[in-house]
Design a protein around this motif. Structure first.
Motif, mmCIF file in Angstrom:
data_model
loop_
_atom_site.group_PDB
_atom_site.id
_atom_site.type_symbol
_atom_site.label_atom_id
_atom_site.label_comp_id
_atom_site.label_asym_id
_atom_site.label_seq_id
_atom_site.Cartn_x
_atom_site.Cartn_y
_atom_site.Cartn_z
ATOM 1 N N ASP A 25 4.234 5.925 -5.563
ATOM 2 C CA ASP A 25 3.975 5.669 -6.886
ATOM 3 C C ASP A 25 2.903 6.846 -7.420
ATOM 4 O O ASP A 25 2.947 7.741 -8.419
ATOM 5 C CB ASP A 25 3.631 4.573 -7.502
ATOM 6 N N THR A 26 1.737 6.867 -6.888
ATOM 7 C CA THR A 26 0.732 7.862 -6.769
ATOM 8 C C THR A 26 1.149 9.507 -6.813
ATOM 9 O O THR A 26 1.172 10.242 -7.565
ATOM 10 C CB THR A 26 -0.418 7.750 -5.897
ATOM 11 N N PHE B 167 -3.652 18.774 -2.784
ATOM 12 C CA PHE B 167 -5.075 18.215 -2.707
ATOM 13 C C PHE B 167 -4.772 16.707 -2.859
ATOM 14 O O PHE B 167 -5.100 15.640 -2.016
ATOM 15 C CB PHE B 167 -5.860 18.504 -3.278
ATOM 16 N N TYR B 168 -4.200 16.113 -4.142
ATOM 17 C CA TYR B 168 -4.191 14.726 -4.460
ATOM 18 C C TYR B 168 -3.120 13.898 -3.573
ATOM 19 O O TYR B 168 -3.587 12.776 -3.207
ATOM 20 C CB TYR B 168 -3.768 14.688 -5.892
ATOM 21 N N GLN B 169 -2.064 14.944 -3.250
ATOM 22 C CA GLN B 169 -1.083 14.022 -2.181
ATOM 23 C C GLN B 169 -1.669 13.672 -0.824
ATOM 24 O O GLN B 169 -1.560 12.724 -0.187
ATOM 25 C CB GLN B 169 0.388 14.994 -2.191
ATOM 26 N N GLY B 170 -2.223 14.901 -0.447
ATOM 27 C CA GLY B 170 -2.905 14.484 0.918
ATOM 28 C C GLY B 170 -4.170 13.461 0.700
ATOM 29 O O GLY B 170 -4.162 12.541 1.865
ATOM 30 N N GLU B 171 -4.808 13.215 -0.364
ATOM 31 C CA GLU B 171 -5.934 12.251 -0.579
ATOM 32 C C GLU B 171 -5.004 11.057 -0.666
ATOM 33 O O GLU B 171 -5.657 10.035 0.086
ATOM 34 C CB GLU B 171 -6.706 12.403 -1.687
ATOM 35 N N ALA B 172 -4.004 10.962 -1.202
ATOM 36 C CA ALA B 172 -3.200 9.516 -1.265
ATOM 37 C C ALA B 172 -2.686 9.248 0.244
ATOM 38 O O ALA B 172 -2.890 8.173 0.544
ATOM 39 C CB ALA B 172 -1.997 9.752 -2.216
ATOM 40 N N GLN B 173 -2.372 10.222 0.853
ATOM 41 C CA GLN B 173 -1.981 9.851 2.230
ATOM 42 C C GLN B 173 -3.007 9.295 3.179
ATOM 43 O O GLN B 173 -2.791 8.520 3.967
ATOM 44 C CB GLN B 173 -1.076 11.114 2.952
ATOM 45 N N ASN B 174 -4.018 10.172 3.042
ATOM 46 C CA ASN B 174 -5.272 9.884 3.859
ATOM 47 C C ASN B 174 -5.778 8.353 3.612
ATOM 48 O O ASN B 174 -6.320 7.662 4.490
ATOM 49 C CB ASN B 174 -6.284 10.808 3.580
ATOM 50 N N LEU B 175 -6.014 7.975 2.236
ATOM 51 C CA LEU B 175 -6.480 6.759 1.785
ATOM 52 C C LEU B 175 -5.381 5.630 2.213
ATOM 53 O O LEU B 175 -5.702 4.707 2.879
ATOM 54 C CB LEU B 175 -6.520 6.578 0.455
ATOM 55 N N THR B 176 -4.047 5.903 2.236
ATOM 56 C CA THR B 176 -3.218 5.039 2.737
ATOM 57 C C THR B 176 -3.171 4.681 4.277
ATOM 58 O O THR B 176 -3.179 3.611 4.671
ATOM 59 C CB THR B 176 -1.645 5.522 2.635
ATOM 60 N N ASP B 177 -3.364 5.924 5.074
ATOM 61 C CA ASP B 177 -3.663 5.701 6.629
ATOM 62 C C ASP B 177 -4.808 4.808 6.789
ATOM 63 O O ASP B 177 -4.778 4.147 7.536
ATOM 64 C CB ASP B 177 -3.659 6.938 7.084
ATOM 65 N N VAL C 103 1.818 12.465 -9.530
ATOM 66 C CA VAL C 103 1.133 13.830 -9.140
ATOM 67 C C VAL C 103 2.284 14.744 -9.101
ATOM 68 O O VAL C 103 1.942 15.688 -9.902
ATOM 69 C CB VAL C 103 0.407 13.936 -7.829
ATOM 70 N N LYS C 104 3.266 14.654 -8.596
ATOM 71 C CA LYS C 104 4.427 15.761 -8.853
ATOM 72 C C LYS C 104 4.787 15.912 -10.263
ATOM 73 O O LYS C 104 5.105 16.987 -10.256
ATOM 74 C CB LYS C 104 5.455 15.131 -7.871
ATOM 75 N N LYS C 105 5.028 14.551 -11.044
ATOM 76 C CA LYS C 105 5.305 14.814 -12.268
ATOM 77 C C LYS C 105 4.319 15.686 -13.295
ATOM 78 O O LYS C 105 4.648 16.390 -13.902
ATOM 79 C CB LYS C 105 5.830 13.538 -12.953
ATOM 80 N N ALA C 106 3.190 15.477 -12.743
ATOM 81 C CA ALA C 106 2.292 16.094 -13.471
ATOM 82 C C ALA C 106 2.034 17.736 -13.093
ATOM 83 O O ALA C 106 1.770 18.598 -14.155
ATOM 84 C CB ALA C 106 0.736 15.347 -13.210
ATOM 85 N N GLU C 107 2.336 17.883 -12.015
ATOM 86 C CA GLU C 107 2.602 19.332 -11.516
ATOM 87 C C GLU C 107 3.721 20.022 -12.277
ATOM 88 O O GLU C 107 3.752 21.086 -12.644
ATOM 89 C CB GLU C 107 2.697 19.423 -9.892
ATOM 90 N N VAL D 170 0.932 -1.308 -0.064
ATOM 91 C CA VAL D 170 0.073 0.083 -0.109
ATOM 92 C C VAL D 170 0.805 1.283 -0.036
ATOM 93 O O VAL D 170 0.594 2.074 -0.829
ATOM 94 C CB VAL D 170 -1.061 -0.096 1.185
ATOM 95 N N ARG D 171 1.882 1.314 0.846
ATOM 96 C CA ARG D 171 2.843 2.398 1.037
ATOM 97 C C ARG D 171 3.697 2.589 -0.542
ATOM 98 O O ARG D 171 3.813 4.048 -0.775
ATOM 99 C CB ARG D 171 3.845 2.302 1.849
ATOM 100 N N ASN D 172 3.927 1.445 -1.322
ATOM 101 C CA ASN D 172 4.362 1.807 -2.453
ATOM 102 C C ASN D 172 3.582 2.011 -3.443
ATOM 103 O O ASN D 172 3.922 3.083 -4.375
ATOM 104 C CB ASN D 172 5.009 0.158 -2.881
#
Length: 145
Positions: free
Chosen positions: A94-95, A115-125, A99-103, A88-90
Motif C-alpha cells: 500500500d505504501t 528512495f521512499y520505495q527503498g525505505e519501505a522495503q528496508n523497513l519491511t525486511d 508513493v507511485k501515485k504521488a510520483e 506487514v507486506r500488505n
C-alpha cells in the motif's frame, strides 16, 4: 467477550479472575446471574479448556502441556507469525502504491519515489526479521521442557 444483556463485554469487566495455582484458574462473576453466560463464553473461546461451575464460581483446570500440545502451540505461533508478516507486506504494498501515485501526480520526484520505495522495503525486511526472531524464540520456549 461475553454476551451480557445483549452487549459484548470483556470477561475482566464482569468477573474477578484469579490463579490459585499453576494448574487452575478461577473466574468469579460479580453478577451471579451472568455465571452461565461467562461459562458459555469461555467454552466458546475454543481454548481447549473446559470450564465447570459450582453455582458461585467457574473453575478451569489447566492440564500440563504434553509434547503433542507443545508442538500444536508451536505450529499456531508459526501461523500467527506468518499472518503478521503478510500484514506487514500488505502495508508495504500500500505504501509503495501511494508513493507511485504521488510520483505520477508529480507531487514527488522520481528520485524521492525510489528512495521512499527503498525505505519501505528496508523497513519491511527489518520487521520481518524481528517477527521471525520472535517466532523462533517462542517455538524454542514452547518445545523446551
Amino acid at each position: 467477550n461475553v454476551d451480557y444483556y445483549g452487549a459484548p463485554t470483556p470477561i475482566r469487566s464482569l468477573a474477578g479472575i484469579t490463579t490459585p495455582s499453576a494448574q487452575e484458574i478461577i473466574v468469579d462473576p460479580y453478577d451471579k446471574a451472568a455465571l452461565a453466560d461467562v461459562e458459555r463464553a469461555i467454552f466458546a473461546a475454543n481454548l481447549g479448556l473446559t470450564p465447570s461451575n459450582d453455582g458461585k464460581i467457574i473453575r478451569i483446570s489447566v492440564p500440563m502441556l504434553t509434547e503433542d500440545r507443545r508442538k500444536e502451540l508451536a505450529k499456531s505461533v508459526k501461523k500467527f507469525g506468518e499472518e503478521a508478516k503478510v500484514a506487514v507486506r500488505n502495508i508495504r504494498r500500500d505504501t509503495i502504491d501511494f508513493v507511485k501515485k504521488a510520483e505520477k501526480a508529480k507531487s514527488v520526484s522520481e528520485d524521492d519515489s525510489k528512495f521512499y520505495q527503498g525505505e519501505a522495503q528496508n523497513l519491511t525486511d527489518k520487521i520481518s526479521k524481528e517477527i521471525e526472531a520472535m517466532i523462533s524464540k517462542k517455538e524454542k520456549d514452547l518445545l523446551t521442557i
